[in-house]
Design a protein around this motif. Sequence first.
Motif, PDB file in Angstrom:
ATOM      1  N   PHE A   1       6.315   9.276 -19.985  1.00 22.21           N
ATOM      2  CA  PHE A   1       5.854   9.212 -18.600  1.00 22.21           C
ATOM      3  C   PHE A   1       4.426   8.681 -18.510  1.00 22.21           C
ATOM      4  CE2 PHE A   1       9.290  12.253 -18.422  1.00 22.21           C
ATOM      5  CZ  PHE A   1       9.907  11.963 -17.219  1.00 22.21           C
ATOM      6  N   PRO A   2       4.088   8.067 -17.391  1.00 24.84           N
ATOM      7  CA  PRO A   2       2.719   7.571 -17.205  1.00 24.84           C
ATOM      8  C   PRO A   2       1.683   8.690 -17.337  1.00 24.84           C
ATOM      9  CG  PRO A   2       4.168   6.725 -15.494  1.00 24.84           C
ATOM     10  CD  PRO A   2       4.945   7.765 -16.239  1.00 24.84           C
ATOM     11  N   LYS A   3       0.600   8.378 -18.000  1.00 22.18           N
ATOM     12  CA  LYS A   3      -0.533   9.300 -18.178  1.00 22.18           C
ATOM     13  C   LYS A   3      -0.138  10.575 -18.919  1.00 22.18           C
ATOM     14  CE  LYS A   3      -2.877   7.596 -14.022  1.00 22.18           C
ATOM     15  NZ  LYS A   3      -3.453   7.956 -12.710  1.00 22.18           N
ATOM     16  N   GLN A   4       0.953  10.486 -19.662  1.00 21.38           N
ATOM     17  CA  GLN A   4       1.374  11.610 -20.490  1.00 21.38           C
ATOM     18  C   GLN A   4       1.672  11.085 -21.890  1.00 21.38           C
ATOM     19  OE1 GLN A   4       4.430  14.188 -18.881  1.00 21.38           O
ATOM     20  NE2 GLN A   4       3.909  13.640 -16.784  1.00 21.38           N
ATOM     21  N   LYS A   5       1.193  11.775 -22.881  1.00 20.89           N
ATOM     22  CA  LYS A   5       1.429  11.345 -24.261  1.00 20.89           C
ATOM     23  C   LYS A   5       2.028  12.480 -25.073  1.00 20.89           C
ATOM     24  CE  LYS A   5      -2.181   7.808 -24.613  1.00 20.89           C
ATOM     25  NZ  LYS A   5      -3.392   7.372 -25.364  1.00 20.89           N
ATOM     26  N   LYS A   6       3.084  12.159 -25.785  1.00 21.48           N
ATOM     27  CA  LYS A   6       3.688  13.056 -26.773  1.00 21.48           C
ATOM     28  C   LYS A   6       3.957  12.196 -28.006  1.00 21.48           C
ATOM     29  CE  LYS A   6       5.795  16.582 -23.836  1.00 21.48           C
ATOM     30  NZ  LYS A   6       7.043  17.344 -23.545  1.00 21.48           N
ATOM     31  N   LEU A   7       2.898  11.951 -28.771  1.00 23.36           N
ATOM     32  CA  LEU A   7       2.968  10.948 -29.832  1.00 23.36           C
ATOM     33  C   LEU A   7       4.082  11.228 -30.834  1.00 23.36           C
ATOM     34  CD1 LEU A   7      -0.809  10.217 -30.529  1.00 23.36           C
ATOM     35  CD2 LEU A   7       0.853   8.847 -29.254  1.00 23.36           C
ATOM     36  N   PHE A   8       4.194  12.460 -31.308  1.00 22.88           N
ATOM     37  CA  PHE A   8       5.245  12.772 -32.281  1.00 22.88           C
ATOM     38  C   PHE A   8       6.619  12.539 -31.670  1.00 22.88           C
ATOM     39  CE2 PHE A   8       8.369  15.778 -33.964  1.00 22.88           C
ATOM     40  CZ  PHE A   8       8.372  15.397 -35.298  1.00 22.88           C
ATOM     41  N   PHE A   9       6.786  13.022 -30.444  1.00 21.86           N
ATOM     42  CA  PHE A   9       8.048  12.872 -29.728  1.00 21.86           C
ATOM     43  C   PHE A   9       8.385  11.389 -29.528  1.00 21.86           C
ATOM     44  CE2 PHE A   9      10.703  13.606 -25.843  1.00 21.86           C
ATOM     45  CZ  PHE A   9      11.601  14.473 -26.428  1.00 21.86           C
TER      46      PHE A   9
ATOM     47  N   LYS B   1       5.603  -0.075 -13.586  1.00 20.12           N
ATOM     48  CA  LYS B   1       6.121  -1.422 -13.841  1.00 20.12           C
ATOM     49  C   LYS B   1       6.308  -1.722 -15.331  1.00 20.12           C
ATOM     50  CE  LYS B   1       2.977  -3.431 -11.137  1.00 20.12           C
ATOM     51  NZ  LYS B   1       2.544  -2.454 -10.117  1.00 20.12           N
ATOM     52  N   GLY B   2       5.259  -1.494 -16.122  1.00 23.82           N
ATOM     53  CA  GLY B   2       5.331  -1.840 -17.538  1.00 23.82           C
ATOM     54  C   GLY B   2       6.412  -1.074 -18.268  1.00 23.82           C
ATOM     55  N   ARG B   3       6.476   0.223 -18.049  1.00 18.67           N
ATOM     56  CA  ARG B   3       7.492   1.038 -18.705  1.00 18.67           C
ATOM     57  C   ARG B   3       8.894   0.646 -18.247  1.00 18.67           C
ATOM     58  NH1 ARG B   3       2.999   4.081 -18.666  1.00 18.67           N
ATOM     59  NH2 ARG B   3       2.626   5.466 -20.458  1.00 18.67           N
ATOM     60  N   PHE B   4       9.044   0.375 -16.955  1.00 14.90           N
ATOM     61  CA  PHE B   4      10.352  -0.032 -16.451  1.00 14.90           C
ATOM     62  C   PHE B   4      10.805  -1.334 -17.108  1.00 14.90           C
ATOM     63  CE2 PHE B   4      12.719  -2.760 -13.479  1.00 14.90           C
ATOM     64  CZ  PHE B   4      13.892  -2.028 -13.400  1.00 14.90           C
ATOM     65  N   PHE B   5       9.900  -2.276 -17.268  1.00 17.03           N
ATOM     66  CA  PHE B   5      10.249  -3.555 -17.905  1.00 17.03           C
ATOM     67  C   PHE B   5      10.791  -3.316 -19.316  1.00 17.03           C
ATOM     68  CE2 PHE B   5       9.295  -7.242 -20.530  1.00 17.03           C
ATOM     69  CZ  PHE B   5       9.797  -8.283 -19.765  1.00 17.03           C
ATOM     70  N   ILE B   6      10.103  -2.471 -20.085  1.00 15.93           N
ATOM     71  CA  ILE B   6      10.544  -2.173 -21.451  1.00 15.93           C
ATOM     72  C   ILE B   6      11.897  -1.467 -21.437  1.00 15.93           C
ATOM     73  CG2 ILE B   6      10.016  -0.812 -23.524  1.00 15.93           C
ATOM     74  CD1 ILE B   6       7.025  -1.274 -22.866  1.00 15.93           C
ATOM     75  N   ILE B   7      12.060  -0.489 -20.545  1.00 11.82           N
ATOM     76  CA  ILE B   7      13.326   0.259 -20.458  1.00 11.82           C
ATOM     77  C   ILE B   7      14.472  -0.681 -20.124  1.00 11.82           C
ATOM     78  CG2 ILE B   7      14.583   1.985 -19.097  1.00 11.82           C
ATOM     79  CD1 ILE B   7      11.830   3.429 -18.756  1.00 11.82           C
ATOM     80  N   TYR B   8      14.268  -1.540 -19.140  1.00 10.44           N
ATOM     81  CA  TYR B   8      15.342  -2.423 -18.665  1.00 10.44           C
ATOM     82  C   TYR B   8      15.753  -3.426 -19.737  1.00 10.44           C
ATOM     83  CZ  TYR B   8      18.019  -5.140 -15.261  1.00 10.44           C
ATOM     84  OH  TYR B   8      19.032  -5.772 -14.587  1.00 10.44           O
ATOM     85  N   ILE B   9      14.764  -4.067 -20.361  1.00 11.14           N
ATOM     86  CA  ILE B   9      15.070  -5.082 -21.372  1.00 11.14           C
ATOM     87  C   ILE B   9      15.716  -4.449 -22.604  1.00 11.14           C
ATOM     88  CG2 ILE B   9      14.082  -6.801 -22.930  1.00 11.14           C
ATOM     89  CD1 ILE B   9      14.180  -7.687 -20.006  1.00 11.14           C
ATOM     90  N   LEU B  10      15.177  -3.326 -23.062  1.00 15.13           N
ATOM     91  CA  LEU B  10      15.746  -2.672 -24.244  1.00 15.13           C
ATOM     92  C   LEU B  10      17.141  -2.133 -23.952  1.00 15.13           C
ATOM     93  CD1 LEU B  10      15.373  -1.917 -27.161  1.00 15.13           C
ATOM     94  CD2 LEU B  10      14.128   0.138 -26.462  1.00 15.13           C
ATOM     95  N   ALA B  11      17.358  -1.627 -22.744  1.00 13.50           N
ATOM     96  CA  ALA B  11      18.700  -1.158 -22.368  1.00 13.50           C
ATOM     97  C   ALA B  11      19.677  -2.322 -22.298  1.00 13.50           C
ATOM     98  CB  ALA B  11      18.635  -0.437 -21.024  1.00 13.50           C
ATOM     99  N   GLY B  12      19.238  -3.446 -21.731  1.00 14.33           N
ATOM    100  CA  GLY B  12      20.101  -4.624 -21.683  1.00 14.33           C
ATOM    101  C   GLY B  12      20.455  -5.117 -23.070  1.00 14.33           C
TER     102      GLY B  12
END
Length: 514
Positions: free
Chosen positions: A360-368, A263-274
């Motif tokens: 992705f959830p529960k995955q971190k690639k800080l530099f990326f 949910k949280g990531r989708f909200f950010i993706i949708y708003i930033l894409a809009g």
Amino acid sequence: MSFQEEYVFWRLAQYLISAHEYRIVQLSQEQNELWLEKIENKEAQVIRLLRYNLDWSNWMQNDIERTAINGENIRKQAARGNMNVINIYVSAYPPVDDYECKIAEPFSYQNNEKTKVKSIIFDKAHYAEAFQQLGSILNHEFSFPVNEPITESEIDKVKLAALSEASNRAKKEQKLFNHGKPFFTYMFIIIQVVMFLLLELQGGSTSNSTLIKYGAKFNPLILDGEWWRFFTPMFLHIGVLHLLMNTLALYYLGTAVERIYGKGRFFIIYILAGFSGSLASFIFSTSISAGASGAIFGCFGALLYFGTIYPRLFFRTIGVNILVVLGINLLFGFSMPGIDNAGHIGGLIGGFLATGIVHFPKQKKLFFQLLFLCITAISIIGLLQYGFHSPEKLVDENSMLVLAQDYIKSNEYEKVEVMLTEYVNKNSASADSYLLLGFVELQTDNLIKAKEHLVIATEKRSNFHEAYFYLAYVYLKEGKIDEANKYAKMADELMPNQKDYENLLQMIKEYEAK
């Protein structure tokens, strides 16, 4: 059949599943026939394992034909151009009669070259040759010792390892598609439906005035400081068909993206894409625009990001369909007039970048993720600076006229006068701009300027009956009855039976009679 053939069968299955990441498509109830799939391996998209004591070559030929038919069905379901099926028999002995000619070349059922079946026999006398054939196809040499006696516990161990590996990988892949349950998708759908109904009640969703009032992307007002218009357009729609198409697209794409990213990531993706879609439209299109299309294309961007991280899984599952639908939408946008393709592409890129930021959830690639954040921030800042430092490139005359008419409806004549005066002084304006400027100057009793601009309007368009009409009013206000009568008649001749023109002529006659 001895334990040896069963061991070879499951050892081959374990090798294909573990080392080459083949997936189980079907396992027979007797557990002697196994179909494996790896569509991305062009040399061997499907492998079929059969543990069976071969007797006659005719039976084997009929079985190869059945295998080809199944392979053709798989090819059609996967929408593939070609399908290579590797058909492996695990048998104590080869057929008793002449069989080599039946497996020397790949078999094509009914001469259908799209699906080919290459058969290999693993039997006691030809293990080395069979291992070599399979290794050549898979581009990886492979063999294992087959020693007798083989115990049942050894077979169970290999079987369990093969099935567990396949099951664990399937569960892991399934988990990627089911991280969260859709919530914001439904909220956004509700919001855009409510806003559509509000627009319809307040003047209509196809009315420029109503759209501007409730937050459509409109460059002149964004340049005037109304920054929220980068966000509000994604909740507004122009007409019921526009709403239905975007709502349907959001339902399917939004739920898929929200399940993958949460949910949280989708909200950010949708708003930033809009926002990105509105920003691209602001830079590359001067027209009024509204709709969730930019944010929806951002969902395409999120799924493309999934494809870059998990390419094999992407193309095996949703990849082909996503690329086809995306291609059709982009082609439709380029070929049809009136579609804000800049907003679509901006949303697509924005959705991809936003997904790279949240990952992705529960995955971190800080530099990326930081790299994606920097690219996104630099792009947004650069585009905003370009837009606000080059306003003349982002506002066309039609936008000015739309805004002017909106101000006129609310009797804000001074705003129109300042805006249009500045515009006609800096640009080669059309007759319409001079007409509106003359009209508002008439309303504010700036008769000298009104006359000057209305005359220019008639010079630019000789049959501009509205300009003659207002010019007649200017002269009437100045008390120049003959001139007023002249221009009123010209307006009436150009547009007969216009009630306003007839009323003006009657008014002039009454002045003449006094």
